[in-house]
Design a protein around this motif. Structure first.
Motif, PDB file in Angstrom:
ATOM      1  N   GLU A 107       1.081  -0.836  -0.200  1.00 17.69           N
ATOM      2  CA  GLU A 107       0.197   0.214  -0.058  1.00 17.69           C
ATOM      3  C   GLU A 107       0.695   1.369   0.087  1.00 17.69           C
ATOM      4  O   GLU A 107       0.524   2.758   0.380  1.00 17.69           O
ATOM      5  N   HIS A 108       2.215   1.199   0.188  1.00 15.79           N
ATOM      6  CA  HIS A 108       2.670   1.547   0.252  1.00 15.79           C
ATOM      7  C   HIS A 108       3.989   2.426  -1.152  1.00 15.79           C
ATOM      8  O   HIS A 108       4.550   4.049  -1.394  1.00 15.79           O
ATOM      9  N   GLY A 111       1.188   3.435  -6.259  1.00 12.43           N
ATOM     10  CA  GLY A 111       0.276   3.506  -7.883  1.00 12.43           C
ATOM     11  C   GLY A 111       0.218   2.535  -8.232  1.00 12.43           C
ATOM     12  O   GLY A 111       0.470   1.394  -8.116  1.00 12.43           O
ATOM     13  N   HIS A 112      -0.935   2.248  -9.172  1.00 11.28           N
ATOM     14  CA  HIS A 112      -1.027   0.838 -10.072  1.00 11.28           C
ATOM     15  C   HIS A 112       0.164   0.486 -10.905  1.00 11.28           C
ATOM     16  O   HIS A 112       1.047  -0.722 -10.553  1.00 11.28           O
ATOM     17  N   ARG A 115       3.186  -1.320  -8.462  1.00 18.81           N
ATOM     18  CA  ARG A 115       2.057  -1.654  -7.577  1.00 18.81           C
ATOM     19  C   ARG A 115       2.205  -2.890  -8.622  1.00 18.81           C
ATOM     20  O   ARG A 115       3.054  -4.693  -8.090  1.00 18.81           O
ATOM     21  N   ARG A 136      -9.052  -2.359   2.785  1.00 13.92           N
ATOM     22  CA  ARG A 136      -9.476  -0.850   1.768  1.00 13.92           C
ATOM     23  C   ARG A 136     -10.898  -0.968   3.150  1.00 13.92           C
ATOM     24  O   ARG A 136     -11.236   0.648   2.993  1.00 13.92           O
ATOM     25  N   GLU A 141      -8.930   2.720   9.814  1.00 16.57           N
ATOM     26  CA  GLU A 141      -7.820   3.064   8.549  1.00 16.57           C
ATOM     27  C   GLU A 141      -6.370   2.797   9.601  1.00 16.57           C
ATOM     28  O   GLU A 141      -5.590   3.498  10.388  1.00 16.57           O
ATOM     29  N   GLN A 150      -9.814   6.730   5.150  1.00 13.98           N
ATOM     30  CA  GLN A 150      -9.716   6.190   3.629  1.00 13.98           C
ATOM     31  C   GLN A 150      -9.785   6.481   2.633  1.00 13.98           C
ATOM     32  O   GLN A 150     -10.204   6.641   1.162  1.00 13.98           O
ATOM     33  N   PHE A 154      -9.160  14.762  -0.361  1.00 13.00           N
ATOM     34  CA  PHE A 154      -8.191  13.904   0.269  1.00 13.00           C
ATOM     35  C   PHE A 154      -7.282  15.607   1.426  1.00 13.00           C
ATOM     36  O   PHE A 154      -6.878  15.105   1.816  1.00 13.00           O
ATOM     37  N   GLN A 182      -0.232  10.948   0.344  1.00  4.55           N
ATOM     38  CA  GLN A 182      -0.289  10.453  -0.623  1.00  4.55           C
ATOM     39  C   GLN A 182       0.514   8.391  -0.837  1.00  4.55           C
ATOM     40  O   GLN A 182       0.324   8.178  -1.501  1.00  4.55           O
ATOM     41  N   GLU A 185      -2.117   4.163   0.133  1.00  3.21           N
ATOM     42  CA  GLU A 185      -3.032   3.968  -0.801  1.00  3.21           C
ATOM     43  C   GLU A 185      -3.947   1.628  -0.229  1.00  3.21           C
ATOM     44  O   GLU A 185      -3.215   1.402  -1.029  1.00  3.21           O
TER      45      GLU A 185
END
Length: 217
Positions: A107-108, A111-112, A115, A136, A141, A150, A154, A182, A185
């Motif tokens: 999760e850190h 972005g896709h 990952r 998620r 959280e 979550q 933002f 940021q 995720e």
């Protein structure tokens, strides 16, 4: 503090300590030969393995933080590197690892695309893996210990991070709080399956609710 009583995994009796023990039980059920394995830990540290219930025959930890490399000890080799773009020393890649392990890192990574790279690293270095990440849709959280954080916009998440005194993320000014938000995720089960399509997904539960996801194979 709330973190100490609930979310400190080193404190016996805390909810996090109990959850970690159950996770270890499941890991050892899946991999009863862990003590004889050569393990690649993506995002881990030698310190985390020092108090592990079972120590593998050898562990290579990969972490971006150069401070983690100061704590090498027998059976644990720290490498400063990027788990999403991993280049191990030549002498470490002459054989595949028995298991790739990762705990609360996916999760850190950011972005896709990152990952996807992380998952490719997992698949390319061993036939077996255990990759855990918070879920998620658990109502609290896990980094801030704030209900539903979550799912907030933002700007609201940044405001909470600046003021909320609990959890693992310290309060900070706007710029640092923005970076902290940021940097996290959380993933859904569908996303986890897309990165590890040949794996089974184990739902670690708390009070009957899925708390984290583990892709295991």
């Amino acid at each position: 503090m709330l973190k100490t009583k609930i979310a400190d995994p080193t404190r016996p009796g805390s909810l996090a300590h109990s959850a970690r023990a159950k996770r270890w039980d499941e890991l050892l059920r899946c991999f009863p030969d862990l003590a004889e394995m050569h393990v690649l830990d993506l995002g881990g540290t030698p310190t985390a393995w020092r108090g592990a219930p079972v120590r593998p025959a050898h562990v290579v930890t990969v972490n971006l933080d150069p401070r983690t490399a100061r704590h090498a000890e027998s059976g644990i080799t720290p490498v400063v590197g990027d788990a999403c773009d991993l280049s191990l020393p030549t002498h470490m890649v002459t054989r595949r690892f028995d298991l790739v392990y990762s705990n609360s890192v996916l999760e850190h990574v950011g972005g896709h695309y990152r990952r996807r790279q992380f998952a490719d690293t997992v698949h390319s270095h061993a036939d077996h893996h255990w990759v855990q990440t918070p879920y998620r849709y658990f109502p609290v959280e896990p980094h801030w210990l704030f209900p539903g954080l979550q799912w907030l916009p933002f700007r609201a998440r940044v405001a909470v991070s600046r003021r909320w005194p609990h959890g693992h993320v310290p309060r900070a000014g706007r710029a640092q709080a923005t970076r902290d938000v940021q940097e996290v995720e959380l993933l859904s089960a569908a996303e986890m399956r897309s990165y590890f399509p040949a794996s089974s997904i184990w739902f670690e539960r708390f009070a009957g609710l899925p708390k984290s996801l583990v892709a295991r194979k």
